[in-house]
Design an enzyme around this catalytic site. Structure first.
Site, PDB file in Angstrom:
ATOM      1  CB  CYS A  48      -0.901  -0.009   1.234  1.00 21.81           C
ATOM      2  SG  CYS A  48      -2.101   1.351   1.278  1.00 21.81           S
ATOM      3  CG  ASP A  50      -0.727   4.011   5.347  1.00 18.01           C
ATOM      4  OD1 ASP A  50       0.182   4.463   6.073  1.00 18.01           O
ATOM      5  OD2 ASP A  50      -1.926   4.058   5.661  1.00 18.01           O
ATOM      6  NE  ARG A  52      -0.735   4.757   8.827  1.00 21.66           N
ATOM      7  CZ  ARG A  52      -1.981   4.458   9.191  1.00 21.66           C
ATOM      8  NH1 ARG A  52      -2.339   4.605  10.461  1.00 21.66           N
ATOM      9  NH2 ARG A  52      -2.863   4.023   8.303  1.00 21.66           N
ATOM     10  CG  HIS A 107      -1.431  -1.073   5.913  1.00 23.91           C
ATOM     11  ND1 HIS A 107      -1.976  -0.046   6.644  1.00 23.91           N
ATOM     12  CD2 HIS A 107      -1.579  -0.732   4.615  1.00 23.91           C
ATOM     13  CE1 HIS A 107      -2.424   0.895   5.819  1.00 23.91           C
ATOM     14  NE2 HIS A 107      -2.193   0.496   4.586  1.00 23.91           N
ATOM     15  CB  CYS A 110      -5.815  -0.302   4.998  1.00 29.97           C
ATOM     16  SG  CYS A 110      -5.561   0.075   3.253  1.00 29.97           S
TER      17      CYS A 110
END
Length: 218
Positions: A48, A50, A52, A107, A110
């Protein structure tokens, strides 16, 4: 440039300097080798976007070890539906780089999965809404398996896992992957990374069960 943007750029420059003086300096030989030889990553990781989720850190990988593709929701469009960047990365990684393993990483917490559960949240983002159609089958599966009284957190957890499994299934529709799997040249797995705890759960090829990677006792 706006003042806030200048401040952020300055912070990024500081990070570059720390990388040059600490990380790069401490691993100089590895970087020199990576910069002077053709890349030969052993694994393609589809993760992803993302901020993080840092797959190199999670897997303790050095330069040149993993080939990474990132997008919203760690989606893999089935072959022929949305031929584009993800499809090209897969084909190149398998056919040219000859990776030996492919991972799809989802994750916790999400945003893409939350958007699938709350479709109206992307009404003002038509491109994102269109992209998330790649997760509709996973949403259907997760909904059909969930209990009527399932909590929102449980729904999100279930959907995150089902989405990883569905994207692995989509991955196998790509001709380069299908051929490599048939020859035994590549294997695949699906992962879920828990941001808060650092736990990684893996469903190895053919399994629907995500098993935690347990920290080795010293």
């Amino acid at each position: 440039m706006a003042a806030e943007g200048q401040e952020i750029l300055a912070r990024l420059k500081d990070g570059i300097r720390r990388f040059q003086t600490e990380v790069h300096a401490e691993n100089r030989d590895a970087y020199l080798k990576a910069g002077s030889t053709q890349q030969q990553p052993h694994t393609l990781i589809i993760a992803c976007a993302d901020s993080r989720v840092d797959v190199e850190t999670i897997t303790s990988s050095g330069p040149g070890e993993v080939f990474v593709a990132r997008n919203i929701g760690n989606m893999v469009p089935a072959y022929g539906e949305m031929l584009g960047g993800v499809s090209a990365v897969i084909e190149y990684a398998v056919s040219a780089l000859k990776v030996k393993h492919i991972v799809v990483v989802g994750h916790s917490d999400c945003g893409a999965m939350k958007a699938l559960l709350s479709p109206s949240s992307t009404d003002s983002m038509p491109t994102v809404k269109s992209w998330l159609t790649n997760g509709q089958a996973a949403l259907k599966v997760a909904s059909s398996l969930g209990a009527p009284d399932e909590k929102p957190s449980e729904k999100l957890h279930r959907l995150t896992e089902e989405n990883v499994l569905m994207q692995v299934a989509h991955l196998k529709t790509h001709p380069s992957v299908a051929g490599a799997l048939a020859r035994g040249d590549v294997s695949v797995s699906g992962w879920v990374y828990e941001i808060g705890t650092g736990e990684v759960r893996i469903a190895e090829d053919g399994s629907r069960v995500f098993v935690p990677v347990i920290e080795a006792k010293r």
